[in-house]
Design an enzyme around this catalytic site. Sequence first.
Site, PDB file in Angstrom:
ATOM      1  CG  ASP A 169      -2.155   0.914   0.959  1.00 40.29           C
ATOM      2  OD1 ASP A 169      -1.963   2.127   0.747  1.00 40.29           O
ATOM      3  OD2 ASP A 169      -3.280   0.389   0.955  1.00 40.29           O
ATOM      4  CG  ASP A 195       3.044   5.005  -7.313  1.00 40.17           C
ATOM      5  OD1 ASP A 195       2.008   4.370  -7.564  1.00 40.17           O
ATOM      6  OD2 ASP A 195       3.282   6.141  -7.783  1.00 40.17           O
ATOM      7  CE1 TYR A 213     -12.868   3.182  -9.297  1.00 36.20           C
ATOM      8  CE2 TYR A 213     -15.056   3.043 -10.270  1.00 36.20           C
ATOM      9  CZ  TYR A 213     -14.114   2.594  -9.360  1.00 36.20           C
ATOM     10  OH  TYR A 213     -14.433   1.557  -8.520  1.00 36.20           O
ATOM     11  CE  LYS A 226     -11.709   0.008 -10.378  1.00 39.21           C
ATOM     12  NZ  LYS A 226     -10.681  -0.789  -9.670  1.00 39.21           N
ATOM     13  CB  THR A 264     -14.496   0.758   0.843  1.00 39.83           C
ATOM     14  OG1 THR A 264     -14.914   1.409  -0.375  1.00 39.83           O
ATOM     15  CG2 THR A 264     -14.629  -0.757   0.682  1.00 39.83           C
TER      16      THR A 264
END
Length: 304
Positions: free
Chosen positions: A38, A73, A164, A168, A198
């Site tokens: 992460d 990263d 996004y 995806k 989340t």
Amino acid sequence: MGNFLAGKVIAVTGAGRGIGRAVARAAAAEGARVVVNDYGVSVDGASPTSSVAEAVVKEIEAAGGEAVPVADDVSTMAGGQRIVDVALSSYGRLDGVVCVAGILRERMLFNMSEEEWDPVVATHLKGTFTVFRAAAAVMRQQRTGTLIGFTSGNHQGSVSQANYSAAKGGIISLVRSAALGLHKYGVTANAVAPVARTRMSANVPMELAEIGEPEDVAALVVYLLSERAREQEITGQVYTIAGPKIAVWAQPREVRSAYAEGAAWTPERIAEFLPGSVGVDPMPMLERLAGMERAARDGNRPNA
């Protein structure tokens, strides 16, 4: 602790919070040794810190599991490679990678800047590629392994997240390409489109009718990483899990076709022929959007 993944080494990106954290913890609980990656950034990709990955490693170790942190990263080739290198140097092999890392920068398409487009596509799509690429080279030699990418129902399109959604959708095509290209080497590839509570889903401006918890998603991922899934030759698939619901998405296919007879197609002939003979495939998201707009006009909170 269980043994569903006993002996396996699994790397999870975006594993510091939310679904990624749940996946890392679940994999460790089922016997895997886990590389916890992460970059430790906020939802929009800012303010990285290595403490996020380290905290999850401590949680896994406290529960009796084995894990190692990597704060690199994933949007860089070096970052993706380092995750794989750490798995090999720490545990000697790599059996599965799960690419959960992602950020959001919302904007309507006509206002979206390059600075809002590039980081989102880089983190989601390129970040999946960098890890898949490095892992695939190892798995090809091992002649076994599992790649799991994270997509979203928003691959169908989004009002204010074109960056996004594009990323995806690209992940789904990447997963299918990996499934095709690596099949002969014994490597599987699948995608998960989760609906779970989340920090990213908290900003969705509508009430989600079907939603679960990160732990629900983790259960599906553990299965896809397991030998049970490999025995069933599950590859090239996209699964949604939303609480009690689990679903598989259709493979791309032509719905209807038509052929010109005699002369070649012209705009005029297409205008006469296409609407009645080929037609359209209705866009579910467009229909849902119309329903949401009606609900908003009536003063109700839109449902999705």
